[in-house]
Design an enzyme around this catalytic site. Structure first.
Site, PDB file in Angstrom:
ATOM      1  N   TYR A  77      88.814  82.847 -55.949  1.00 39.66           N
ATOM      2  CA  TYR A  77      88.514  82.051 -54.679  1.00 39.66           C
ATOM      3  C   TYR A  77      88.285  82.922 -53.427  1.00 39.66           C
ATOM      4  O   TYR A  77      87.410  82.796 -52.680  1.00 39.66           O
ATOM      5  CB  TYR A  77      89.983  81.168 -54.586  1.00 39.66           C
ATOM      6  CG  TYR A  77      89.992  80.227 -53.055  1.00 39.66           C
ATOM      7  CD1 TYR A  77      89.485  79.263 -53.033  1.00 39.66           C
ATOM      8  CD2 TYR A  77      90.922  80.897 -52.078  1.00 39.66           C
ATOM      9  CE1 TYR A  77      89.402  78.561 -51.842  1.00 39.66           C
ATOM     10  CE2 TYR A  77      91.049  80.336 -50.898  1.00 39.66           C
ATOM     11  CZ  TYR A  77      90.249  78.987 -50.681  1.00 39.66           C
ATOM     12  OH  TYR A  77      90.162  78.301 -49.619  1.00 39.66           O
ATOM     13  N   LYS A 103      85.016  83.115 -51.011  1.00 37.90           N
ATOM     14  CA  LYS A 103      85.203  82.851 -49.521  1.00 37.90           C
ATOM     15  C   LYS A 103      84.465  83.919 -48.794  1.00 37.90           C
ATOM     16  O   LYS A 103      84.095  83.776 -47.846  1.00 37.90           O
ATOM     17  CB  LYS A 103      86.630  82.731 -49.257  1.00 37.90           C
ATOM     18  CG  LYS A 103      86.916  81.293 -49.690  1.00 37.90           C
ATOM     19  CD  LYS A 103      86.224  79.898 -49.336  1.00 37.90           C
ATOM     20  CE  LYS A 103      86.987  78.532 -49.793  1.00 37.90           C
ATOM     21  NZ  LYS A 103      86.005  77.407 -48.917  1.00 37.90           N
ATOM     22  N   SER A 147      87.742  81.455 -45.807  1.00 38.82           N
ATOM     23  CA  SER A 147      89.223  81.491 -45.595  1.00 38.82           C
ATOM     24  C   SER A 147      89.718  82.990 -45.267  1.00 38.82           C
ATOM     25  O   SER A 147      88.931  83.830 -45.339  1.00 38.82           O
ATOM     26  CB  SER A 147      89.669  81.090 -47.143  1.00 38.82           C
ATOM     27  OG  SER A 147      90.857  81.581 -47.340  1.00 38.82           O
TER      28      SER A 147
HETATM   29  N1  LIG Z   1      94.117  74.260 -46.341  1.00 39.86           N
HETATM   30  C1  LIG Z   1      94.210  75.237 -46.057  1.00 39.86           C
HETATM   31  O1  LIG Z   1      95.324  76.197 -46.114  1.00 39.86           O
HETATM   32  C2  LIG Z   1      92.933  76.158 -46.138  1.00 39.86           C
HETATM   33  C3  LIG Z   1      92.826  77.385 -45.651  1.00 39.86           C
HETATM   34  C4  LIG Z   1      91.446  78.330 -45.680  1.00 39.86           C
HETATM   35  C5  LIG Z   1      90.566  77.523 -46.136  1.00 39.86           C
HETATM   36  N2  LIG Z   1      90.399  76.099 -46.550  1.00 39.86           N
HETATM   37  C6  LIG Z   1      89.065  75.603 -47.105  1.00 39.86           C
HETATM   38  O2  LIG Z   1      89.076  74.458 -46.363  1.00 39.86           O
HETATM   39  C7  LIG Z   1      88.399  73.528 -47.128  1.00 39.86           C
HETATM   40  C8  LIG Z   1      88.822  72.040 -47.231  1.00 39.86           C
HETATM   41  O3  LIG Z   1      90.253  72.131 -47.773  1.00 39.86           O
HETATM   42  P1  LIG Z   1      91.320  71.204 -47.347  1.00 39.86           P
HETATM   43  O4  LIG Z   1      92.576  71.995 -47.058  1.00 39.86           O
HETATM   44  O5  LIG Z   1      91.005  70.337 -46.335  1.00 39.86           O
HETATM   45  O6  LIG Z   1      91.465  70.614 -48.547  1.00 39.86           O
HETATM   46  P2  LIG Z   1      91.911  68.906 -49.193  1.00 39.86           P
HETATM   47  O7  LIG Z   1      93.019  68.471 -48.101  1.00 39.86           O
HETATM   48  O8  LIG Z   1      92.466  69.316 -50.613  1.00 39.86           O
HETATM   49  O9  LIG Z   1      90.508  67.925 -49.035  1.00 39.86           O
HETATM   50  C9  LIG Z   1      89.731  68.523 -49.893  1.00 39.86           C
HETATM   51  C10 LIG Z   1      88.450  67.306 -49.500  1.00 39.86           C
HETATM   52  O10 LIG Z   1      87.292  67.807 -50.326  1.00 39.86           O
HETATM   53  C11 LIG Z   1      87.043  66.795 -51.528  1.00 39.86           C
HETATM   54  N3  LIG Z   1      86.779  67.708 -52.428  1.00 39.86           N
HETATM   55  C12 LIG Z   1      87.619  68.389 -53.386  1.00 39.86           C
HETATM   56  N4  LIG Z   1      86.951  68.845 -54.328  1.00 39.86           N
HETATM   57  C13 LIG Z   1      85.375  68.407 -54.214  1.00 39.86           C
HETATM   58  C14 LIG Z   1      84.307  68.647 -54.933  1.00 39.86           C
HETATM   59  N5  LIG Z   1      84.115  69.439 -56.029  1.00 39.86           N
HETATM   60  N6  LIG Z   1      83.066  68.126 -54.577  1.00 39.86           N
HETATM   61  C15 LIG Z   1      83.376  67.068 -53.235  1.00 39.86           C
HETATM   62  N7  LIG Z   1      84.374  67.091 -52.678  1.00 39.86           N
HETATM   63  C16 LIG Z   1      85.536  67.600 -52.928  1.00 39.86           C
HETATM   64  C17 LIG Z   1      88.411  66.146 -51.518  1.00 39.86           C
HETATM   65  O11 LIG Z   1      87.760  64.703 -51.939  1.00 39.86           O
HETATM   66  P3  LIG Z   1      88.054  64.417 -53.597  1.00 39.86           P
HETATM   67  O12 LIG Z   1      89.289  65.084 -54.088  1.00 39.86           O
HETATM   68  O13 LIG Z   1      88.112  62.775 -53.552  1.00 39.86           O
HETATM   69  O14 LIG Z   1      86.764  64.823 -54.045  1.00 39.86           O
HETATM   70  C18 LIG Z   1      88.838  65.857 -50.131  1.00 39.86           C
HETATM   71  O15 LIG Z   1      88.141  65.215 -49.287  1.00 39.86           O
HETATM   72  C19 LIG Z   1      88.229  74.156 -48.427  1.00 39.86           C
HETATM   73  O16 LIG Z   1      86.788  74.865 -48.437  1.00 39.86           O
HETATM   74  C20 LIG Z   1      89.210  75.387 -48.514  1.00 39.86           C
HETATM   75  O17 LIG Z   1      88.915  76.392 -49.267  1.00 39.86           O
HETATM   76  C21 LIG Z   1      91.761  75.590 -46.673  1.00 39.86           C
END
Ligand SMILES: NC(=O)c1ccc[n+]([C@@H]2O[C@H](COP(=O)([O-])OP(=O)(O)OC[C@H]3O[C@@H](n4cnc5c(N)ncnc54)[C@H](OP(=O)(O)O)[C@@H]3O)[C@@H](O)[C@H]2O)c1
Length: 251
Positions: A159, A163, A146
């Protein structure tokens, strides 16, 4: 010249946290380019929907479980090899941010949970995949870091630190696993998913103002970069963390 894009034909990928958001977009991109995918997530119902979206059992298999659970990790890796005959690509997308607030008041259990899910689990996924397939056959890994790894944000201390650990883990794994396995990471700024909704909901224009490219990221933006790093197009790139930030850090 027009190329048909099948960079992952005959490849199998495992994408953690892929029932929605960035992980699902990555899985969709990989399938569109010829891969078969194993997707994970905690909620079985949502995973079933994702598998259908990805083209059904010939293209995708869902394994439900928590990324922090080692039995789940082992089972998902085994399932990938059983279902599709290998495991060439690993994307560590599952990540959590269970708390928001100043570090000085942080519940240490939450700090440990964050590091366990975002760092230790990511390492363990690589270990399982390496023992099952990558070590002998080679392949590529991409970790979801991130922008928080590089630009501290008040309230997101544990967090962001997790990262940054992932960035260094990526670099060390790249050193240790070459030449057979490349390991890279992406570090997105704000991407519009459920995970980040609280940060931009109701104030998207304000949240967008600092981005030179004039918009927040989409899961597809991240998926395109992840697919590049996994592909042979990136065959001389390892240990890197690619900032995906719409130019935000130029400010
Ligand atoms: N969105 C942003 O702005 C952003 C920015 C930088 C980095 N990221 C990183 O990108 C990654 C994905 O984020 P996202 O934005 O796509 O999130 P998201 O839309 O909330 O999706 C998260 C996915 O991961 C699953 N998940 C959540 N907790 C889990 C766990 N403990 N074990 C297994 N699966 C789990 C969820 O399904 P279930 O709830 O059914 O488990 C869902 O499929 C993360 O590592 C996050 O830190 C996101």
């Amino acid at each position: 010249m027009i190329h048909s894009v099948t960079r992952f034909a005959g490849r199998t990928a495992l994408v953690t946290g892929a029932s929605r958001g960035i992980g699902l977009a990555v899985a969709q991109r990989l399938v569109a380019e010829g891969a078969r995918v194993v997707v994970t997530g905690r909620k079985p119902g949502r995973l079933t929907e994702a598998v259908a979206l990805l083209g059904g059992p010939d293209r995708a298999v869902g394994v439900a479980g928590d990324t922090a659970d080692d039995e789940h990790r082992a089972a998902a890796v085994t399932r990938a090899v059983e279902a599709f005959g290998g495991l060439d690509l690993l994307v560590n997308s599952a990540g959590i941010n269970p708390v928001f607030g100043p570090l000085v008041d942080l519940d240490l259990t939450a700090a440990r949970t964050t590091v366990e899910a975002n760092v230790v689990a990511a390492l363990s996924w690589v270990q399982h995949a390496h023992r099952a397939w990558l070590g002998e056959h080679g392949g590529a890994v991409v970790n979801l870091s991130s922008i928080g790894a590089f630009a501290p944000s008040a309230g997101l201390g544990a967090y962001s630190a997790s990262k940054l650990m992932l960035v260094h883990l990526t670099r060390t794994l790249a050193l240790e696993l070459g030449p057979g396995v490349r390991v890279n990471a992406v570090a997105p700024a704000l991407v519009k998913t459920r995970f980040s909704t609280a940060i931009y909901d109701g104030r998207e224009a304000e949240a967008t103002a600092d981005y030179p490219l004039g918009r927040l990221g989409t899961p597809e933006d991240v998926a395109a970069a992840v697919a590049f790093l996994l592909s042979a197009d990136a065959s001389w790139i390892t240990g890197q963390t690619l900032l995906l930030d719409g130019g935000l850090t130029l400010r």
